[in-house]
Write a protein that holds these residues in place. Sequence first.
Motif, PDB file in Angstrom:
ATOM      1  N   UNK A  90       0.837  -1.198   0.000  1.00 34.46           N
ATOM      2  CA  UNK A  90       0.000   0.000   0.000  1.00 34.46           C
ATOM      3  C   UNK A  90       0.872   1.249   0.000  1.00 34.46           C
ATOM      4  N   UNK A  91       1.911   1.247   0.827  1.00 34.78           N
ATOM      5  CA  UNK A  91       2.813   2.395   0.887  1.00 34.78           C
ATOM      6  C   UNK A  91       3.467   2.646  -0.467  1.00 34.78           C
ATOM      7  N   UNK A  92       3.897   1.572  -1.125  1.00 34.63           N
ATOM      8  CA  UNK A  92       4.537   1.707  -2.442  1.00 34.63           C
ATOM      9  C   UNK A  92       3.569   2.287  -3.458  1.00 34.63           C
ATOM     10  N   UNK A  93       2.338   1.802  -3.446  1.00 35.31           N
ATOM     11  CA  UNK A  93       1.339   2.302  -4.381  1.00 35.31           C
ATOM     12  C   UNK A  93       0.990   3.767  -4.122  1.00 35.31           C
ATOM     13  N   UNK A  97       8.039   4.987   0.664  1.00 31.31           N
ATOM     14  CA  UNK A  97       8.789   3.766   0.920  1.00 31.31           C
ATOM     15  C   UNK A  97       8.904   3.526   2.415  1.00 31.31           C
ATOM     16  N   UNK A  98       8.670   2.284   2.812  1.00 33.92           N
ATOM     17  CA  UNK A  98       8.907   1.899   4.196  1.00 33.92           C
ATOM     18  C   UNK A  98       9.791   0.662   4.182  1.00 33.92           C
ATOM     19  N   UNK A  99      10.446   0.393   5.279  1.00 28.94           N
ATOM     20  CA  UNK A  99      11.338  -0.753   5.379  1.00 28.94           C
ATOM     21  C   UNK A  99      10.737  -1.793   6.309  1.00 28.94           C
ATOM     22  N   UNK A 100      11.393  -2.936   6.356  1.00 30.47           N
ATOM     23  CA  UNK A 100      10.929  -4.002   7.239  1.00 30.47           C
ATOM     24  C   UNK A 100      11.035  -3.587   8.705  1.00 30.47           C
ATOM     25  N   UNK A 101      11.867  -2.590   8.970  1.00 29.95           N
ATOM     26  CA  UNK A 101      12.059  -2.136  10.343  1.00 29.95           C
ATOM     27  C   UNK A 101      11.014  -1.087  10.761  1.00 29.95           C
ATOM     28  N   UNK A 102      10.196  -0.641   9.804  1.00 29.47           N
ATOM     29  CA  UNK A 102       9.188   0.378  10.117  1.00 29.47           C
ATOM     30  C   UNK A 102       8.088  -0.244  10.970  1.00 29.47           C
ATOM     31  N   UNK A 103       7.940   0.254  12.200  1.00 29.73           N
ATOM     32  CA  UNK A 103       6.919  -0.319  13.081  1.00 29.73           C
ATOM     33  C   UNK A 103       5.537   0.271  12.759  1.00 29.73           C
ATOM     34  N   UNK A 104       4.503  -0.246  13.429  1.00 28.40           N
ATOM     35  CA  UNK A 104       3.130   0.168  13.151  1.00 28.40           C
ATOM     36  C   UNK A 104       2.925   1.657  13.383  1.00 28.40           C
ATOM     37  N   UNK A 105       3.516   2.191  14.424  1.00 28.06           N
ATOM     38  CA  UNK A 105       3.332   3.611  14.738  1.00 28.06           C
ATOM     39  C   UNK A 105       3.948   4.499  13.660  1.00 28.06           C
ATOM     40  N   UNK A 107       4.609   3.601  10.568  1.00 26.07           N
ATOM     41  CA  UNK A 107       3.838   3.383   9.343  1.00 26.07           C
ATOM     42  C   UNK A 107       2.589   4.258   9.331  1.00 26.07           C
ATOM     43  N   UNK A 108       1.885   4.267  10.460  1.00 20.68           N
ATOM     44  CA  UNK A 108       0.665   5.061  10.572  1.00 20.68           C
ATOM     45  C   UNK A 108       0.940   6.535  10.291  1.00 20.68           C
ATOM     46  N   UNK A 109       2.001   7.045  10.854  1.00 22.06           N
ATOM     47  CA  UNK A 109       2.333   8.454  10.660  1.00 22.06           C
ATOM     48  C   UNK A 109       2.704   8.748   9.208  1.00 22.06           C
ATOM     49  N   UNK A 110       3.527   7.857   8.607  1.00 17.26           N
ATOM     50  CA  UNK A 110       3.974   8.066   7.218  1.00 17.26           C
ATOM     51  C   UNK A 110       2.778   8.042   6.263  1.00 17.26           C
ATOM     52  N   UNK A 111       1.925   7.052   6.410  1.00 21.28           N
ATOM     53  CA  UNK A 111       0.783   6.895   5.511  1.00 21.28           C
ATOM     54  C   UNK A 111      -0.213   8.040   5.687  1.00 21.28           C
ATOM     55  N   UNK A 112      -0.469   8.423   6.918  1.00 18.76           N
ATOM     56  CA  UNK A 112      -1.422   9.507   7.151  1.00 18.76           C
ATOM     57  C   UNK A 112      -0.923  10.819   6.541  1.00 18.76           C
ATOM     58  N   UNK A 113       0.356  11.100   6.681  1.00 19.77           N
ATOM     59  CA  UNK A 113       0.921  12.320   6.097  1.00 19.77           C
ATOM     60  C   UNK A 113       0.841  12.267   4.574  1.00 19.77           C
ATOM     61  N   UNK A 114       1.097  11.079   4.014  1.00 22.11           N
ATOM     62  CA  UNK A 114       1.037  10.946   2.552  1.00 22.11           C
ATOM     63  C   UNK A 114      -0.392  11.110   2.042  1.00 22.11           C
ATOM     64  N   UNK A 115      -1.360  10.523   2.747  1.00 22.51           N
ATOM     65  CA  UNK A 115      -2.755  10.637   2.331  1.00 22.51           C
ATOM     66  C   UNK A 115      -3.238  12.087   2.404  1.00 22.51           C
ATOM     67  N   UNK A 116      -2.819  12.798   3.423  1.00 23.79           N
ATOM     68  CA  UNK A 116      -3.194  14.213   3.542  1.00 23.79           C
ATOM     69  C   UNK A 116      -2.599  15.007   2.385  1.00 23.79           C
TER      70      UNK A 116
END
Length: 306
Positions: A90-93, A97-105, A107-116
């Motif tokens: 989903x992040x790639x689409x 970009x996120x890594x395997x080390x990206x935790x849930x918190x 990820x949530x922040x990165x995706x929310x900022x991107x969606x905004x």
Amino acid sequence: MYLEYFGCDYLPFSLTPNTQQYFGAQCHHDAIVTLNHALVSGEGFIKVVGEVGTGKTLLCRKLLNEMPQNIYTAYIPNPFLSPGELRTAVAKELGVAITAQTDQQAFTQIIQERLIALHNQFDHVVLVIDEAQALPVESMEALRLITNFETETQKLLQVVLIGQPELDDKIGLPELRQLKQRITFSCELKELNAAQIYDYIRHRMVKAGYSGPEIFSFEACEMIQKATRGTPRIVNVLCHKVLMLLYGQGQYYATPEHIRIAALDTEACLPVTLPWRLDCKAQWRTAALCTGALCTLIICLPLIQG
């Protein structure tokens, strides 16, 4: 093969989904209308379900190709992914970009900022998932959590789930009841009846460049419907084989016998017999010939004996 023989530019019954040959049966038309209306509303999940071979992927491609420019689209064609893999996809689409080390918190922040950021450029952001029945239950729940992002007035991400009937079974599980409540629109793609198959075959032939006389009569299409149960993909396979038979025999008209032979050669088809009225005609012809031969014998017998 038979392209030049029938004057076609390409194979009219290819199994590759081609939006140029989109037929638009009533159920497909209704699904497109519903999807367009739902996407404008900008909320919730949209579900499209159909049996194998009923045109789900073709519908998906048509939807993506015709998406308005004010809608940002993300697409996942193979969703057999773990929750972590799904988040990465989903992040790639969405263009981050996120890594395997990206935790849930994180990820949530990165995706929310991107969606905004995307909502500052587009009216809606839509994630389309094909073959959605393959999503593991845990990944479906992760998907629901991703759609929790919202502003004071609207959701930041809308999801279209396209899949086989097993998708309904999965969404009906108790652990996915929260996701089920978020499905605001639902569509079902159905098999074609004989009249729709008749129009479908003519449509595909004309689109491919054929301009000659009718090859498949309505009577032939009734047989095709019985053999294929109206599944478009199987109709394509059967019609392709019928055209091969006609080409090999130097003919241009599909007879019931051609349909019967092609169905026997296709594993996904049910065996079909000649229509009852054709059997009757054949029986009447046989009876007439026998009667004629008998009358001739009666008339000629005295002469022969003499």
